[in-house]
Design a protein around this motif. Sequence first.
Motif, PDB file in Angstrom:
ATOM      1  N   ASN A  87     -15.472  24.627  -5.744  1.00  0.00           N
ATOM      2  CA  ASN A  87     -14.421  25.631  -5.700  1.00  0.00           C
ATOM      3  C   ASN A  87     -13.063  24.938  -5.639  1.00  0.00           C
ATOM      4  N   ARG A  88     -11.999  25.727  -5.744  1.00  0.00           N
ATOM      5  CA  ARG A  88     -10.650  25.150  -5.780  1.00  0.00           C
ATOM      6  C   ARG A  88     -10.322  24.376  -4.509  1.00  0.00           C
ATOM      7  N   THR A  89     -10.678  24.928  -3.370  1.00  0.00           N
ATOM      8  CA  THR A  89     -10.360  24.258  -2.106  1.00  0.00           C
ATOM      9  C   THR A  89     -11.055  22.909  -2.009  1.00  0.00           C
ATOM     10  N   ALA A  90     -12.334  22.873  -2.350  1.00  0.00           N
ATOM     11  CA  ALA A  90     -13.078  21.614  -2.297  1.00  0.00           C
ATOM     12  C   ALA A  90     -12.481  20.588  -3.251  1.00  0.00           C
ATOM     13  N   ALA A  91     -12.053  21.047  -4.434  1.00  0.00           N
ATOM     14  CA  ALA A  91     -11.480  20.123  -5.421  1.00  0.00           C
ATOM     15  C   ALA A  91     -10.172  19.519  -4.920  1.00  0.00           C
ATOM     16  N   VAL A  92      -9.332  20.332  -4.296  1.00  0.00           N
ATOM     17  CA  VAL A  92      -8.060  19.818  -3.773  1.00  0.00           C
ATOM     18  C   VAL A  92      -8.311  18.851  -2.613  1.00  0.00           C
ATOM     19  N   ILE A  93      -9.245  19.175  -1.742  1.00  0.00           N
ATOM     20  CA  ILE A  93      -9.584  18.274  -0.634  1.00  0.00           C
ATOM     21  C   ILE A  93     -10.177  16.974  -1.164  1.00  0.00           C
ATOM     22  N   ALA A  94     -11.011  17.063  -2.203  1.00  0.00           N
ATOM     23  CA  ALA A  94     -11.577  15.861  -2.817  1.00  0.00           C
ATOM     24  C   ALA A  94     -10.464  14.984  -3.397  1.00  0.00           C
ATOM     25  N   LEU A  95      -9.455  15.613  -3.998  1.00  0.00           N
ATOM     26  CA  LEU A  95      -8.315  14.857  -4.523  1.00  0.00           C
ATOM     27  C   LEU A  95      -7.550  14.192  -3.374  1.00  0.00           C
ATOM     28  N   ALA A  96      -7.400  14.905  -2.261  1.00  0.00           N
ATOM     29  CA  ALA A  96      -6.724  14.324  -1.093  1.00  0.00           C
ATOM     30  C   ALA A  96      -7.480  13.114  -0.554  1.00  0.00           C
ATOM     31  N   ASN A  97      -8.793  13.130  -0.667  1.00  0.00           N
ATOM     32  CA  ASN A  97      -9.605  12.014  -0.181  1.00  0.00           C
ATOM     33  C   ASN A  97      -9.490  10.769  -1.052  1.00  0.00           C
ATOM     34  N   THR A  98      -8.972  10.913  -2.265  1.00  0.00           N
ATOM     35  CA  THR A  98      -9.026   9.804  -3.222  1.00  0.00           C
ATOM     36  C   THR A  98      -7.683   9.432  -3.848  1.00  0.00           C
ATOM     37  N   TYR A  99      -6.657  10.256  -3.693  1.00  0.00           N
ATOM     38  CA  TYR A  99      -5.389  10.004  -4.394  1.00  0.00           C
ATOM     39  C   TYR A  99      -4.390   9.316  -3.475  1.00  0.00           C
ATOM     40  N   SER A 100      -4.053   8.086  -3.801  1.00  0.00           N
ATOM     41  CA  SER A 100      -3.173   7.266  -2.960  1.00  0.00           C
ATOM     42  C   SER A 100      -1.712   7.376  -3.373  1.00  0.00           C
ATOM     43  N   ASN A 101      -0.837   7.138  -2.421  1.00  0.00           N
ATOM     44  CA  ASN A 101       0.599   7.085  -2.688  1.00  0.00           C
ATOM     45  C   ASN A 101       0.947   5.686  -3.219  1.00  0.00           C
ATOM     46  N   THR A 102       0.500   5.415  -4.453  1.00  0.00           N
ATOM     47  CA  THR A 102       0.622   4.071  -5.016  1.00  0.00           C
ATOM     48  C   THR A 102       2.043   3.710  -5.436  1.00  0.00           C
ATOM     49  N   VAL A 103       2.867   4.711  -5.765  1.00  0.00           N
ATOM     50  CA  VAL A 103       4.214   4.428  -6.265  1.00  0.00           C
ATOM     51  C   VAL A 103       5.215   4.344  -5.130  1.00  0.00           C
ATOM     52  N   MET A 104       5.318   5.417  -4.363  1.00  0.00           N
ATOM     53  CA  MET A 104       6.355   5.497  -3.331  1.00  0.00           C
ATOM     54  C   MET A 104       6.190   4.415  -2.267  1.00  0.00           C
ATOM     55  N   ILE A 105       4.951   4.162  -1.875  1.00  0.00           N
ATOM     56  CA  ILE A 105       4.689   3.168  -0.832  1.00  0.00           C
ATOM     57  C   ILE A 105       4.081   1.899  -1.415  1.00  0.00           C
ATOM     58  N   GLY A 106       3.157   2.065  -2.351  1.00  0.00           N
ATOM     59  CA  GLY A 106       2.366   0.939  -2.830  1.00  0.00           C
ATOM     60  C   GLY A 106       3.164  -0.182  -3.476  1.00  0.00           C
ATOM     61  N   ILE A 107       4.121   0.174  -4.325  1.00  0.00           N
ATOM     62  CA  ILE A 107       4.871  -0.861  -5.053  1.00  0.00           C
ATOM     63  C   ILE A 107       5.615  -1.775  -4.087  1.00  0.00           C
ATOM     64  N   ALA A 108       6.344  -1.179  -3.144  1.00  0.00           N
ATOM     65  CA  ALA A 108       7.093  -1.995  -2.181  1.00  0.00           C
ATOM     66  C   ALA A 108       6.154  -2.823  -1.310  1.00  0.00           C
ATOM     67  N   LEU A 109       5.088  -2.199  -0.850  1.00  0.00           N
ATOM     68  CA  LEU A 109       4.171  -2.866   0.071  1.00  0.00           C
ATOM     69  C   LEU A 109       3.450  -4.038  -0.600  1.00  0.00           C
ATOM     70  N   ILE A 110       2.888  -3.800  -1.772  1.00  0.00           N
ATOM     71  CA  ILE A 110       2.146  -4.851  -2.475  1.00  0.00           C
ATOM     72  C   ILE A 110       3.080  -5.968  -2.917  1.00  0.00           C
ATOM     73  N   GLY A 111       4.265  -5.614  -3.380  1.00  0.00           N
ATOM     74  CA  GLY A 111       5.229  -6.637  -3.799  1.00  0.00           C
ATOM     75  C   GLY A 111       5.606  -7.565  -2.662  1.00  0.00           C
ATOM     76  N   LEU A 112       5.845  -6.998  -1.496  1.00  0.00           N
ATOM     77  CA  LEU A 112       6.211  -7.810  -0.338  1.00  0.00           C
ATOM     78  C   LEU A 112       5.043  -8.644   0.175  1.00  0.00           C
ATOM     79  N   ALA A 113       3.842  -8.055   0.150  1.00  0.00           N
ATOM     80  CA  ALA A 113       2.694  -8.724   0.766  1.00  0.00           C
ATOM     81  C   ALA A 113       2.015  -9.727  -0.155  1.00  0.00           C
ATOM     82  N   TYR A 114       1.933  -9.425  -1.465  1.00  0.00           N
ATOM     83  CA  TYR A 114       1.101 -10.240  -2.363  1.00  0.00           C
ATOM     84  C   TYR A 114       1.835 -10.752  -3.600  1.00  0.00           C
ATOM     85  N   GLY A 115       3.135 -10.523  -3.660  1.00  0.00           N
ATOM     86  CA  GLY A 115       3.947 -11.134  -4.696  1.00  0.00           C
ATOM     87  C   GLY A 115       3.663 -10.642  -6.107  1.00  0.00           C
ATOM     88  N   GLU A 116       4.082 -11.445  -7.081  1.00  0.00           N
ATOM     89  CA  GLU A 116       3.993 -11.045  -8.491  1.00  0.00           C
ATOM     90  C   GLU A 116       2.548 -10.856  -8.936  1.00  0.00           C
TER      91      GLU A 116
END
Length: 317
Positions: A87-116
């Motif tokens: 159902n719609r609710t399960a699908a949205v919750i499933a997306l919440a379980n798997t979709y990461s904030n890769t742009v807003m947080i990830g780019i800065a974090l990975i760049g600082l921690a693990y370089g190029e």
Amino acid sequence: MNSIVVSSLVPVVVLIAAGYLAGKRRWIGGGAVKDLSHLIFLLLAPALLFRAMSTVHVEQLSLKPVAAYFIASGLLFSGTLALRGFNRTAAVIALANTYSNTVMIGIALIGLAYGEEGMVVLLTLISLHSLVLLTSATVVLELAVAREQAGASGTEKRPSMARTVIRALRNAIIHPVPLPIIAGLLFAQTGLAMPEAIDKPIQLLGQAFGPIALVMVGITLALTPIGRHWRGALTQALVKNLLHPLLVAIIGWLLGVRGIPLTVMVVAAALPIGANVFLFSQRYRTAEDLVTASVVVSTVLALATLTLVMMCVQWLP
């Protein structure tokens, strides 16, 4: 390590807090949230996604680490649907379980921690992250909507599964999230360069997406009673912040991924829930309060869980 995590997450928390203040002070009323959601979903997100994909060349991508990430995400997504039903609710919750904030947080974090080297791996994931997860979620959501509409019609004769799938795929492609991703990817393969007069406005629109989306999370948080959702939000946050990276680590290890590629994929999976999940809950009008709370709890909790995961991945060979 802890200072890197904190410096990356604090701006996100501040933006959500700013939105919360605006909502509490009624600078933005509840009636404006829907219009703001349309602005983000129909204009800002497509600009961000198209531009991100417009320089991606398929032959340059190293897909094995990314495959580990998506296999683990697929298992978690499917497991959520199996537990909660289709159902719609399960699908949205499933997306919440798997979709990461890769742009807003990830780019800065990975760049600082693990370089190029780490950034190359992360950008490979980012180039496919929305395309795979959001398109898949859209297909599932459209199928769920079609199923609900067929059931609500009260007619004994329901549309065939093939017709439902075709309609869902059409709605999934002609959609403000997958369509700009596909269009940007196709444009990248032409080898053409975007004229600056066109590229600059698209860039500015895309840059507005993250801050406005996070502010809107805070506004909705202030305008909706979510105290009763804190337990569910905590569960969602723990699944996303800890179970997701654990699955990625296991699948990646089994596939033979090692070193920085495995580390970056695990840390990317440990990132908090991305704001796009909130937009999906708004668009499909389901689990809005729970998702709002989950995004906030996941982001705040990430101050501790990301530190833990980043310390643990140091032990990986």
